[in-house]
Design an enzyme around this catalytic site. Structure first.
Site, short mmCIF file in Angstrom:
data_model
loop_
_atom_site.label_atom_id
_atom_site.label_comp_id
_atom_site.label_asym_id
_atom_site.label_seq_id
_atom_site.Cartn_x
_atom_site.Cartn_y
_atom_site.Cartn_z
N LYS A 13 0.77 -1.39 0.04
CA LYS A 13 0.08 -0.01 -0.06
C LYS A 13 0.89 1.29 -0.07
CE LYS A 13 -2.20 -1.04 3.87
NZ LYS A 13 -1.82 -2.42 4.17
N ARG A 88 -10.30 -0.18 8.03
CA ARG A 88 -9.59 -1.59 7.95
C ARG A 88 -10.64 -2.40 9.05
NH1 ARG A 88 -3.81 -0.20 8.20
NH2 ARG A 88 -2.46 -2.51 8.52
N ARG A 127 11.63 -5.32 5.14
CA ARG A 127 11.27 -3.98 4.76
C ARG A 127 12.15 -3.07 5.65
NH1 ARG A 127 5.11 -2.57 4.98
NH2 ARG A 127 4.98 -3.09 7.10
N ARG A 160 10.87 -1.01 11.36
CA ARG A 160 9.69 -0.66 12.19
C ARG A 160 9.39 -1.80 13.28
NH1 ARG A 160 4.65 0.06 8.17
NH2 ARG A 160 3.48 -1.17 10.03
N ARG A 171 -0.89 -9.55 12.97
CA ARG A 171 -1.33 -8.69 12.01
C ARG A 171 -1.99 -9.33 11.09
NH1 ARG A 171 3.97 -5.46 10.80
NH2 ARG A 171 2.71 -4.24 9.25
#
Ligand code: ADP
Ligand code: ZN
Length: 214
Positions: A13, A88, A127, A160, A171
């Protein structure tokens, strides 16, 4: 263009939003970014959000809905926006429908990014991002030129706190239970656009734009 970007964590996203906001010249509104910013600044809302985010849970709907509502009333959203990571939950989607109604805005599309589960985990644990300019990297598919350093602004990259294997599992679980039902919600409203997001950022962005403009 009034657009929602939906998809599991790691579906890309944020990466697509960075390109699409330039293409459509609209503000990019990421609730995840808003929360990370508030956490960094240690605001009261940030301190509350942190207790949920660190565990891989969603921030409560009332807090999230209020933030988005205030943001969408800003002048720069009049001609369009790109919502990334919101809504969400069904309750958030209903709140958004109501806000858009009140503002007299018609949603153009809810883009759903589809990615295979094993790829999601690989994307997330690899990431990295730049704390200064926000550019995102992936150690395997989009590594920085100099290890651990941002290509654009030379700042050391960070991981993160919620991008670890344990949190990713919860998640994904939260996504499947609470967010996936939105696909049906927007399908029923006739706004759903489904895009295969297993490929490269460049190919997927092209596909999104082509599909929206078809
Ligand atoms: P990702 O899509 O990779 O999970 P985001 O930056 O969109 O990353 O979100 C990071 C975290 O922020 C989420 O795991 C969740 O805890 C919180 N968050 C973001 N958007 C929302 C939202 N709309 N409602 C509730 N919590 C949210
Ligand atoms: Zn940078």
């Amino acid at each position: 263009m009034h657009l929602i970007l939906m998809g599991a964590p790691g579906s890309g996203k944020g990466s697509y939003a960075a390109v699409l906001k330039e293409h459509y010249r609209v503000p990019h509104i990421s609730t995840g970014e808003i929360f990370r910013d508030a956490i960094e600044k240690k605001t009261p809302m940030g301190l509350i959000a942190k207790t949920y985010i660190d565990k891989g849970n969603l921030v409560p709907d009332d807090i999230t809905n209020e933030i988005v509502k205030e943001r969408l009333k800003q002048k720069d959203c009049e001609n369009g926006f790109l919502l990334d990571g919101y809504p969400r939950t069904i309750a958030q989607a209903e709140s958004l429908t109501k806000i858009l109604d009140e503002l007299g805005i018609t949603l153009d599309a809810a883009v759903n990014l589809e990615v295979d589960d094993d790829l999601i985990v690989r994307r997330i644990v690899n990431r990295r991002s730049c704390p200064k300019c926000g550019k995102g990297y992936n150690l395997i598919t989009y590594p920085p030129k100099k290890e651990g350093i941002c290509d654009v602004c030379n700042t050391p990259l960070f991981t993160r706190k919620d991008d670890n294997e344990e949190t990713v599992t919860s998640r994904l679980d939260v996504y499947n239970k609470q967010t996936r039902p939105l696909v049906d919600y927007y399908d029923k409203l006739g706004k759903l656009v489904s895009i295969d997001s297993n490929g490269t950022i460049e190919d997927t962005v092209k596909d999104i734009i082509k599909t929206l403009e078809a």
